[in-house]
Enzyme design. Structure first.
Site, PDB file in Angstrom:
ATOM      1  CG  ASP A 192      15.484 -35.918 -10.671  1.00  0.00           C
ATOM      2  OD1 ASP A 192      15.769 -34.895 -11.314  1.00  0.00           O
ATOM      3  OD2 ASP A 192      16.017 -36.207  -9.580  1.00  0.00           O
ATOM      4  CD  GLU A 241      20.566 -29.734  -9.142  1.00  0.00           C
ATOM      5  OE1 GLU A 241      21.343 -30.148  -8.267  1.00  0.00           O
ATOM      6  OE2 GLU A 241      20.458 -30.269 -10.270  1.00  0.00           O
TER       7      GLU A 241
END
Length: 546
Positions: A98, A242
């Site tokens: 991430d 995202e």
């Protein structure tokens, strides 16, 4: 389109605090993940999207990073991380890190330096502005976590920008020094052999705060192309951004292979369909099922050949789908969860499973704000209490949309704390864990877990699922989602009853060769008048028409 490993892969998201505790401190850790790699290999997944394990003061559970090249002690050490990458690789599983580069923690060394004085060499690593007269912030930009996006720092009497918590100052991507620091950090991780990056709120890095532009700023794609060139461009890795406000046209800019940006993006258009337009996510309305089908079909068709879809129901920010839009009662939880798996996993794109989804974990209702951990929910509660909202209404909203629903520890068995930890977990397990846990699901041949195993195996064995054309049938049916996937002369028909109410599907034109998979043991092969039971989903291989 050149075929890549991630086209046919299934990705599994781990929220490390809640996956498995190995050292008895109540917090999941990297060694806990290593202990469970055989479970993930058994499930059949190809990659782990690992939520942040970097050093962090945990104002936002690790999405506030104070050192990108150090591991938070609660999760372990860099040696543990290297071991995870290596052991996952032995199982054929890649680790997707991430990447949180829109902002850092205010405890990052860059920000500590930046706030010392206006002449500091790190000052322009962040976004500082003078306030308006009468001690007002520079402008009306608001934080996604409530209140102004500007925080006054008394040391220099200037405001810094934070689109999230005030402990998450935004980086200034216009500064080439910032970008070079990020490229260096990304290459540090790529050199360790990771399988790619999931990029947190990456659509915000091109922001122009003085013009009130946050998402999709004019330099966004220039920055991403520079990132591609300076870091992962020559490597065979998965990169997923995202992007909350993205359109299909935007998504093509991100993911068309010739543009040299990302593999794919997460779009959230379907996720917001139970929210009132223009209002915060807490203000909900009934799901518009026709619109849900329209959104999925739009994305299936728009990116076909020009980009790539990511497919998901759940993540660490989104409550459990089986509770939100399905039915989590003992009677229907299993068929409902299997229905959601069928709906998603036979579409074109890369599916993402969020930990616990594969056993049908449910939301966890709370009755008091004292039970809440999530900063977003707590801020909303305090803000709405001040505004005079009814306390029960606020708690109801948190139960429906709060992020803690997704973040409760995984129940591995019926023992104390569900086998997650020998000590009290950082966040309480769902009280239903003795009935609903991994061990029980693994042992039951007809479980949700074993259904997911079959679905994942089908994707690996059938190029039709990966590369086939998509065509929706019955777009206006109020409770059926029906679509075809066709590839090299073969056609599969996917029929889904989205609701508890039985219904009928009639099809005199097509003939069934075989049932590929169904969430009921005894689904009918006759589709001239198919009676569908609550949440029934069936995938048919059709006979070739001559």
């Amino acid at each position: 389109m050149e075929k890549k490993w991630w086209h046919s892969s299934v990705v599994y998201q781990i929220y490390p605090r809640s996956f498995q505790d190995s050292n008895g401190d109540g917090i999941g850790d990297i060694q806990g993940i290593i202990q469970r790699l055989s479970y993930l290999a058994d499930l059949g997944i190809d990659a782990i999207w690992l939520s942040p394990v970097y050093q962090s003061p945990n104002d936002d559970n690790g999405y506030d990073i104070s050192d990108y090249q150090a591991i938070s002690p609660e999760f372990g050490t860099m040696d543990d991380m290297d071991e995870l990458i290596q052991k996952a690789n032995e199982y054929g599983i890649r680790i997707v890190m991430d990447l949180v580069v829109n902002h850092t923690s205010d405890e990052h060394s860059w920000f500590i330096e930046s706030r010392k004085n206006k002449d500091n060499g790190y000052r322009d690593y962040y976004i500082w502005r003078d306030g308006q007269p009468n001690d007002m912030p520079p402008n009306e930009l608001t934080s996604i976590f409530s209140g102004s996006a500007w925080e006054l720092d008394k040391q220099t009497n200037q405001y810094y920008l934070h689109l999230y918590s005030k402990k998450q100052p935004d980086l200034n991507w216009e500064n080439p020094k910032v970008r070079n620091e990020i490229w260096q950090m990304m290459n540090f991780w790529l050199d360790k052999g990771i399988g790619g990056f999931r990029m947190d709120v990456i659509d915000l890095i091109g922001k122009i705060p003085d013009e009130l532009i946050t998402g999709n700023g004019p330099m966004l794609h220039t920055y991403l192309q520079e990132m591609h060139q300076k870091t992962f461009g020559k490597l065979d890795v998965l990169t997923v951004g995202e992007t909350w406000g993205v359109t299909t046209e935007d998504a093509k800019l991100y993911s068309a292979p010739e543009r040299n940006e990302l593999s794919m993006v997460f779009q959230f258009e379907h996720i917001g369909l139970d929210e009132q337009p223009g209002k915060p996510k807490w203000d909900t309305r009934p799901l518009d099922f026709i619109k849900l089908k329209q959104v999925f079909t739009k994305w299936q068709l728009a990116l076909d050949g020009d980009g790539w879809n990511s497919l998901f129901w759940n993540n660490h920010d989104i409550p459990r789908i089986v509770s939100s839009w399905g039915n989590d009662s003992p009677q229907y939880r299993v068929v409902s969860a299997k229905m959601f798996a069928t709906f998603l996993h036979f579409l074109k794109g890369t599916p993402y499973i969020y930990q616990g989804e594969e056993i049908g974990l449910t939301n966890t209702p709370i009755s008091s704000i004292e039970e809440v951990n999530d900063i977003e929910s707590i801020n909303m509660y305090n803000e709405r209490m001040q505004q005079g909202y009814n306390k029960e209404e606020i708690i109801h909203a948190i139960n429906k949309k709060g992020r803690d629903n997704a973040r409760r520890p995984i129940p591995w068995d019926e023992s104390l704390n569900g086998g997650f930890s020998t000590e009290t977990p950082w966040l309480a397990l769902n009280p239903n864990y003795q009935d609903l846990n991994v061990k029980k699901d693994q042992q039951n041949e007809e479980s949700i877990f074993n259904y997911y195993k079959k679905v994942i195996h089908l994707r690996k064995e059938n190029e039709l699922i990966v590369w086939g054309d998509y065509k929706e049938l019955l777009p206006n049916d109020p409770q059926l989602f029906v679509y075809e996937r066709s590839y090299q002369g073969e056609t599969w028909l996917i029929i889904i009853n989205f609701y508890e109410k039985p219904t009928i599907y009639k099809d005199d034109d097509r003939k069934v060769e075989t049932i590929v998979i169904s969430n009921y043991m005894d689904s009918s092969k006759k589709i001239d008048k198919l009676e569908l039971r609550p949440f029934e989903s069936v995938v048919y291989k059709l006979k070739k028409s001559h």
